[in-house]
Design a protein around this motif. Structure first.
Motif, PDB file in Angstrom:
ATOM      1  N   GLY A  63       8.276 -16.347 -19.885  1.00  0.00           N
ATOM      2  CA  GLY A  63       7.246 -15.362 -20.181  1.00  0.00           C
ATOM      3  C   GLY A  63       5.872 -15.978 -20.308  1.00  0.00           C
ATOM      4  O   GLY A  63       5.096 -15.609 -21.188  1.00  0.00           O
ATOM      5  N   ASN A  64       5.559 -16.908 -19.425  1.00  0.00           N
ATOM      6  CA  ASN A  64       4.272 -17.602 -19.500  1.00  0.00           C
ATOM      7  C   ASN A  64       3.419 -17.367 -18.262  1.00  0.00           C
ATOM      8  O   ASN A  64       2.580 -18.191 -17.907  1.00  0.00           O
ATOM      9  CB  ASN A  64       4.487 -19.102 -19.689  1.00  0.00           C
ATOM     10  CG  ASN A  64       5.254 -19.735 -18.522  1.00  0.00           C
ATOM     11  OD1 ASN A  64       5.881 -19.026 -17.736  1.00  0.00           O
ATOM     12  ND2 ASN A  64       5.211 -21.056 -18.429  1.00  0.00           N
ATOM     13  N   ALA A  65       3.627 -16.243 -17.566  1.00  0.00           N
ATOM     14  CA  ALA A  65       2.843 -15.947 -16.371  1.00  0.00           C
ATOM     15  C   ALA A  65       2.785 -14.446 -16.154  1.00  0.00           C
ATOM     16  O   ALA A  65       3.666 -13.698 -16.595  1.00  0.00           O
ATOM     17  CB  ALA A  65       3.449 -16.632 -15.145  1.00  0.00           C
ATOM     18  N   GLY A  66       1.735 -14.006 -15.471  1.00  0.00           N
ATOM     19  CA  GLY A  66       1.579 -12.586 -15.154  1.00  0.00           C
ATOM     20  C   GLY A  66       1.108 -12.419 -13.728  1.00  0.00           C
ATOM     21  O   GLY A  66       0.386 -13.274 -13.197  1.00  0.00           O
ATOM     22  N   VAL A  67       1.515 -11.332 -13.083  1.00  0.00           N
ATOM     23  CA  VAL A  67       1.144 -11.085 -11.693  1.00  0.00           C
ATOM     24  C   VAL A  67       0.504  -9.714 -11.566  1.00  0.00           C
ATOM     25  O   VAL A  67       0.730  -8.814 -12.386  1.00  0.00           O
ATOM     26  CB  VAL A  67       2.366 -11.189 -10.755  1.00  0.00           C
ATOM     27  CG1 VAL A  67       3.002 -12.563 -10.860  1.00  0.00           C
ATOM     28  CG2 VAL A  67       3.400 -10.104 -11.054  1.00  0.00           C
ATOM     29  N   CYS A  68      -0.295  -9.527 -10.516  1.00  0.00           N
ATOM     30  CA  CYS A  68      -0.987  -8.268 -10.292  1.00  0.00           C
ATOM     31  C   CYS A  68      -0.045  -7.241  -9.661  1.00  0.00           C
ATOM     32  O   CYS A  68       1.112  -7.540  -9.332  1.00  0.00           O
ATOM     33  CB  CYS A  68      -2.203  -8.490  -9.395  1.00  0.00           C
ATOM     34  SG  CYS A  68      -1.791  -8.994  -7.702  1.00  0.00           S
ATOM     35  N   THR A  69      -0.537  -6.045  -9.461  1.00  0.00           N
ATOM     36  CA  THR A  69       0.286  -4.961  -8.916  1.00  0.00           C
ATOM     37  C   THR A  69       0.812  -5.288  -7.531  1.00  0.00           C
ATOM     38  O   THR A  69       2.000  -5.121  -7.238  1.00  0.00           O
ATOM     39  CB  THR A  69      -0.530  -3.657  -8.852  1.00  0.00           C
ATOM     40  OG1 THR A  69      -0.984  -3.319 -10.163  1.00  0.00           O
ATOM     41  CG2 THR A  69       0.298  -2.518  -8.293  1.00  0.00           C
ATOM     42  N   ALA A  70      -0.071  -5.766  -6.638  1.00  0.00           N
ATOM     43  CA  ALA A  70       0.334  -6.058  -5.266  1.00  0.00           C
ATOM     44  C   ALA A  70       1.424  -7.119  -5.220  1.00  0.00           C
ATOM     45  O   ALA A  70       2.401  -6.999  -4.467  1.00  0.00           O
ATOM     46  CB  ALA A  70      -0.876  -6.504  -4.445  1.00  0.00           C
ATOM     47  N   CYS A  71       1.289  -8.166  -6.027  1.00  0.00           N
ATOM     48  CA  CYS A  71       2.286  -9.242  -6.028  1.00  0.00           C
ATOM     49  C   CYS A  71       3.607  -8.770  -6.635  1.00  0.00           C
ATOM     50  O   CYS A  71       4.682  -9.205  -6.214  1.00  0.00           O
ATOM     51  CB  CYS A  71       1.760 -10.452  -6.794  1.00  0.00           C
ATOM     52  SG  CYS A  71       0.468 -11.355  -5.912  1.00  0.00           S
ATOM     53  N   SER A  72       3.542  -7.869  -7.612  1.00  0.00           N
ATOM     54  CA  SER A  72       4.780  -7.346  -8.197  1.00  0.00           C
ATOM     55  C   SER A  72       5.575  -6.571  -7.159  1.00  0.00           C
ATOM     56  O   SER A  72       6.810  -6.544  -7.203  1.00  0.00           O
ATOM     57  CB  SER A  72       4.460  -6.452  -9.401  1.00  0.00           C
ATOM     58  OG  SER A  72       3.884  -5.223  -8.996  1.00  0.00           O
ATOM     59  N   LEU A  73       4.866  -5.956  -6.201  1.00  0.00           N
ATOM     60  CA  LEU A  73       5.525  -5.169  -5.164  1.00  0.00           C
ATOM     61  C   LEU A  73       5.947  -6.007  -3.967  1.00  0.00           C
ATOM     62  O   LEU A  73       7.045  -5.836  -3.430  1.00  0.00           O
ATOM     63  CB  LEU A  73       4.593  -4.044  -4.692  1.00  0.00           C
ATOM     64  CG  LEU A  73       4.176  -3.012  -5.748  1.00  0.00           C
ATOM     65  CD1 LEU A  73       3.125  -2.073  -5.181  1.00  0.00           C
ATOM     66  CD2 LEU A  73       5.378  -2.228  -6.229  1.00  0.00           C
ATOM     67  N   SER A  74       5.078  -6.921  -3.550  1.00  0.00           N
ATOM     68  CA  SER A  74       5.338  -7.688  -2.326  1.00  0.00           C
ATOM     69  C   SER A  74       6.099  -8.983  -2.560  1.00  0.00           C
ATOM     70  O   SER A  74       6.988  -9.329  -1.783  1.00  0.00           O
ATOM     71  CB  SER A  74       4.003  -8.009  -1.626  1.00  0.00           C
ATOM     72  OG  SER A  74       3.319  -6.830  -1.260  1.00  0.00           O
ATOM     73  N   CYS A  75       5.775  -9.689  -3.622  1.00  0.00           N
ATOM     74  CA  CYS A  75       6.367 -11.010  -3.858  1.00  0.00           C
ATOM     75  C   CYS A  75       7.563 -10.969  -4.807  1.00  0.00           C
ATOM     76  O   CYS A  75       8.396 -11.877  -4.773  1.00  0.00           O
ATOM     77  CB  CYS A  75       5.312 -11.963  -4.423  1.00  0.00           C
ATOM     78  SG  CYS A  75       3.827 -12.122  -3.404  1.00  0.00           S
ATOM     79  N   HIS A  76       7.648  -9.951  -5.642  1.00  0.00           N
ATOM     80  CA  HIS A  76       8.699  -9.932  -6.674  1.00  0.00           C
ATOM     81  C   HIS A  76       9.557  -8.669  -6.599  1.00  0.00           C
ATOM     82  O   HIS A  76      10.127  -8.250  -7.604  1.00  0.00           O
ATOM     83  CB  HIS A  76       8.058 -10.076  -8.055  1.00  0.00           C
ATOM     84  CG  HIS A  76       7.239 -11.328  -8.195  1.00  0.00           C
ATOM     85  ND1 HIS A  76       7.775 -12.534  -8.571  1.00  0.00           N
ATOM     86  CD2 HIS A  76       5.914 -11.551  -7.966  1.00  0.00           C
ATOM     87  CE1 HIS A  76       6.817 -13.459  -8.587  1.00  0.00           C
ATOM     88  NE2 HIS A  76       5.675 -12.877  -8.222  1.00  0.00           N
ATOM     89  N   ASP A  77       9.628  -8.094  -5.418  1.00  0.00           N
ATOM     90  CA  ASP A  77      10.461  -6.910  -5.223  1.00  0.00           C
ATOM     91  C   ASP A  77      11.926  -7.248  -5.491  1.00  0.00           C
ATOM     92  O   ASP A  77      12.451  -8.234  -4.986  1.00  0.00           O
ATOM     93  CB  ASP A  77      10.304  -6.393  -3.788  1.00  0.00           C
ATOM     94  CG  ASP A  77      11.097  -5.124  -3.539  1.00  0.00           C
ATOM     95  OD1 ASP A  77      11.235  -4.333  -4.481  1.00  0.00           O
ATOM     96  OD2 ASP A  77      11.585  -4.945  -2.407  1.00  0.00           O
ATOM     97  N   GLY A  78      12.581  -6.446  -6.324  1.00  0.00           N
ATOM     98  CA  GLY A  78      13.972  -6.691  -6.651  1.00  0.00           C
ATOM     99  C   GLY A  78      14.187  -7.629  -7.820  1.00  0.00           C
ATOM    100  O   GLY A  78      15.325  -7.859  -8.233  1.00  0.00           O
ATOM    101  N   HIS A  79      13.096  -8.198  -8.373  1.00  0.00           N
ATOM    102  CA  HIS A  79      13.190  -9.109  -9.513  1.00  0.00           C
ATOM    103  C   HIS A  79      13.180  -8.322 -10.823  1.00  0.00           C
ATOM    104  O   HIS A  79      12.932  -7.116 -10.845  1.00  0.00           O
ATOM    105  CB  HIS A  79      12.027 -10.099  -9.502  1.00  0.00           C
ATOM    106  CG  HIS A  79      12.057 -11.044  -8.344  1.00  0.00           C
ATOM    107  ND1 HIS A  79      11.196 -12.120  -8.245  1.00  0.00           N
ATOM    108  CD2 HIS A  79      12.844 -11.106  -7.238  1.00  0.00           C
ATOM    109  CE1 HIS A  79      11.444 -12.784  -7.130  1.00  0.00           C
ATOM    110  NE2 HIS A  79      12.435 -12.172  -6.504  1.00  0.00           N
ATOM    111  N   GLU A  80      13.463  -9.024 -11.906  1.00  0.00           N
ATOM    112  CA  GLU A  80      13.382  -8.404 -13.232  1.00  0.00           C
ATOM    113  C   GLU A  80      11.923  -8.403 -13.680  1.00  0.00           C
ATOM    114  O   GLU A  80      11.372  -9.439 -14.045  1.00  0.00           O
ATOM    115  CB  GLU A  80      14.248  -9.160 -14.241  1.00  0.00           C
ATOM    116  CG  GLU A  80      14.277  -8.497 -15.612  1.00  0.00           C
ATOM    117  CD  GLU A  80      15.114  -9.248 -16.629  1.00  0.00           C
ATOM    118  OE1 GLU A  80      15.159  -8.815 -17.803  1.00  0.00           O
ATOM    119  OE2 GLU A  80      15.722 -10.279 -16.259  1.00  0.00           O
ATOM    120  N   ILE A  81      11.320  -7.248 -13.628  1.00  0.00           N
ATOM    121  CA  ILE A  81       9.887  -7.109 -13.881  1.00  0.00           C
ATOM    122  C   ILE A  81       9.641  -6.404 -15.219  1.00  0.00           C
ATOM    123  O   ILE A  81      10.296  -5.423 -15.553  1.00  0.00           O
ATOM    124  CB  ILE A  81       9.200  -6.305 -12.752  1.00  0.00           C
ATOM    125  CG1 ILE A  81       9.318  -7.041 -11.418  1.00  0.00           C
ATOM    126  CG2 ILE A  81       7.741  -6.038 -13.086  1.00  0.00           C
ATOM    127  CD1 ILE A  81       8.537  -8.344 -11.365  1.00  0.00           C
TER     128      ILE A  81
END
Length: 428
Positions: A63-81
């Motif tokens: 829990g030491n990082a945060g990502v923007c909306t676009a990256c949450s959709l494109s880079c972390h799709d299917g991850h525990e968000i």
């Protein structure tokens, strides 16, 4: 028996109700995302004053990082968000050193670390002094939480250090009578607020049997939910709101301090406050008339509930501004830091986008010839007739279910005709 039958009947909804619900959901999403369509990584925008941020526990379980909306959709799709709503002064971490060998798909060239970003246990999906997740899988009922506008943690109303959640200022209908909330721990670094007149504080909770006076309504009308966020400070030479929060947010012990004049009992300060609120610009004369660095107001660790005007009322003289910077709370003077302003800009972006869509549609029709326009209108008419015929084929006394709508032949010919006409238009 009748109630059991009613439970088995599929819930019905009108088209108007459905469209209204969709519009409300889209508006809610736009307000949270700030109008960000999630197409581009926000890293190149630097440390944004406020943006929607997400934590990926699949890639960074600490829990030491945060990502923007676009990256949450494109880079972390299917991850525990974990959806964190909004954060202030934050830059997208996606693909930096905290993600190991994982690289951002949208903006791979990033610094090793964003040193100005701040994090708390929310990035692990934990909230409040109880350190529980939301939604809480072990809770029978999901309790409402409110956010501190300084440290940006979220708190259950029962964990604010009060004897009862009834002490939270609300009207007889349960709506908040406050604009912002400051938690017990952050109240120490914001203790100077106790030097200000009563006007900056939220009205008292309204009992169900009594109404809100017109005077109180003028102070708290158009209030929003508690909002705000904070920044971690590494300098141990001054009080840091987030570090103080980590100690004991729900505590209520008092620190000996200089006695101050009770709120609302200093007419001269009241007049100066009104002038400061009207100007909301740097002043040479201090509204409070004291040096906050040497003056130690009541440091009681007690949650604060503030009215709509409180940020505008803050003194902006050089001495007070230096104090805000020293304590790491200068963001309180920035109007764009507020959730209200963030949502206002989001609404403006939404309206502009809808106007552009309407303009594009009108432009398309204007550029079409007479034949193409007639083809489209005829296609729409055919589809309308097909819908009408479809509805007439059912018993008017019974609702049309989703199974009926998904019949293989349902409206097939009407949609096909419309599609054929659009295909013809593309050929011209």
């Amino acid at each position: 028996m009748a109630s059991a039958f009613d439970d088995e009947v599929e819930q019905t909804v009108s088209i108007d109700e459905y469209l209204k619900d969709v519009e409300e959901q889209e508006l809610e999403a736009d307000l949270v995302l700030g109008g960000d369509e999630g197409k581009e990584c926000t890293y190149n925008n630097g440390y944004m004053k406020r943006q929607a941020i997400f934590s990926c526990l699949t890639c960074t379980p600490e829990g030491n990082a945060g990502v923007c909306t676009a990256c949450s959709l494109s880079c972390h799709d299917g991850h525990e968000i974990v959806e964190l709503w909004t954060k202030r002064n934050f830059r997208c971490d996606c693909g930096n050193s905290k993600f190991g060998e994982f690289f951002c798909k949208l903006s791979p060239n990033k610094d090793v670390e964003n040193i100005e970003n701040s994090y708390n246990h929310n990035f692990k999906g934990l909230y409040c002094t109880c350190g529980r997740p939301f939604p809480d899988p072990d809770a029978e009922e999901q309790l409402e939480m409110i956010q501190c506008c300084v440290c940006e943690d979220w708190f259950h109303e029962d964990h604010l250090g009060f004897g009862s959640s009834d002490e939270v200022p609300r009207d007889e209908e349960g709506e908040p009578l406050y604009e912002d909330f400051i938690c017990g721990a952050c109240s120490a670094v914001c203790s100077f607020l106790r030097l200000y007149p009563q006007a900056i504080w939220a009205a008292e909770r309204q009992p169900a049997a009594t109404g809100t006076s017109s005077k109180d309504k003028n102070v708290v009308e158009d209030t929003h939910s508690a909002c705000g966020s904070g920044k971690l400070e590494n300098d141990v030479s001054h009080i840091s709101p987030e570090k103080d929060c980590a100690k004991d947010n729900a505590g209520s012990e008092s620190v000996p301090s200089q006695e101050v004049l009770p709120l609302g009992e200093n007419p001269e300060k009241d007049m100066e406050l009104k002038q400061c609120t009207a100007d909301a610009i740097p002043r040479t004369t201090c509204v409070l008339g004291v040096d906050l660095v040497v003056t130690s107001p009541n440091l009681e660790r007690k949650a604060m509930f503030l009215s709509k005007i409180w940020r505008d009322a803050l003194c902006r003289c050089e001495r007070c501004s230096d104090y805000y910077r020293e304590k790491g709370i200068s963001f309180l003077l920035d109007k764009e830091d507020t959730i209200a302003e963030y949502e206002k800009m989001a609404k403006q972006k939404r309206e502009e986008k809808m106007e552009q869509q309407v303009g594009a549609e009108l432009s398309l029709l204007d550029n079409l010839g007479h034949v193409e326009k007639m083809e489209i209108l005829n296609g729409i008419a055919d589809m309308r007739d097909e819908i009408h015929s479809f509805l007439e084929s059912f018993d008017s006394s019974k609702p049309i279910t989703s199974a009926d709508v998904h019949q293989p032949l349902m409206l097939k010919s009407g949609f096909q005709k419309l599609q054929e006409r659009f295909s013809m238009v593309e050929l011209f």
